[in-house]
Motif scaffolding. Structure first.
Motif: not given
Length: 136
Positions: A52-75
């Protein structure tokens, strides 16, 4: 979308923390189930909370820094699968540990006494109970 995921996971985590605090001060079926969750199923409970905490951190990172490309899709796919597994583990913990109020001191999961009790009082007719009704 990541902002909505973050808000949902944040609300769930706040609810879990509040519920755990309440059960630590309570006595009864809920407190008994919470104690067994911490002791017998402690690693599973911890893994669910860490996910749950990892999901929170990953969603926060995606919100603050929106990666693009295949790496974003895989993450995103890995995080989504992790959250689905976390939610399923949470539901499994509930159904394994919930103490039936109609049979104090008993547990639902693999409890022949509860299965008989559910058949006797008609609970087995409800599919969500998970007890096969008498077929004959």
């Amino acid at each position: 979308m990541s902002c909505l995921v973050f808000i949902g996971l944040l609300v769930e985590s706040i609810g879990l923390v509040a519920h755990a605090r309440y059960l630590n001060t309570e006595q009864g079926e809920g407190a008994a189930a919470h104690y067994i969750q911490w002791t017998t199923f402690g690693n599973t409970y911890l893994a669910r909370n860490v996910s749950l905490v990892l999901g929170l951190l990953i969603s926060a990172v995606f919100f603050i820094w929106a990666p693009t490309g295949i790496s974003a899709a895989l993450i995103g796919i890995a995080a989504g699968l992790g959250m689905i597994i976390m939610l399923l583990v949470g539901r499994a913990l509930f159904y394994i540990l919930v103490v039936p109020t109609t049979m104090p001191g008993a547990f639902f999961w693999k409890n022949k006494g509860f299965e008989e009790h559910a058949r006797d009082i008609g609970l087995a007719e409800m599919p969500q109970v998970g007890v096969v009704p008498d077929l004959h």
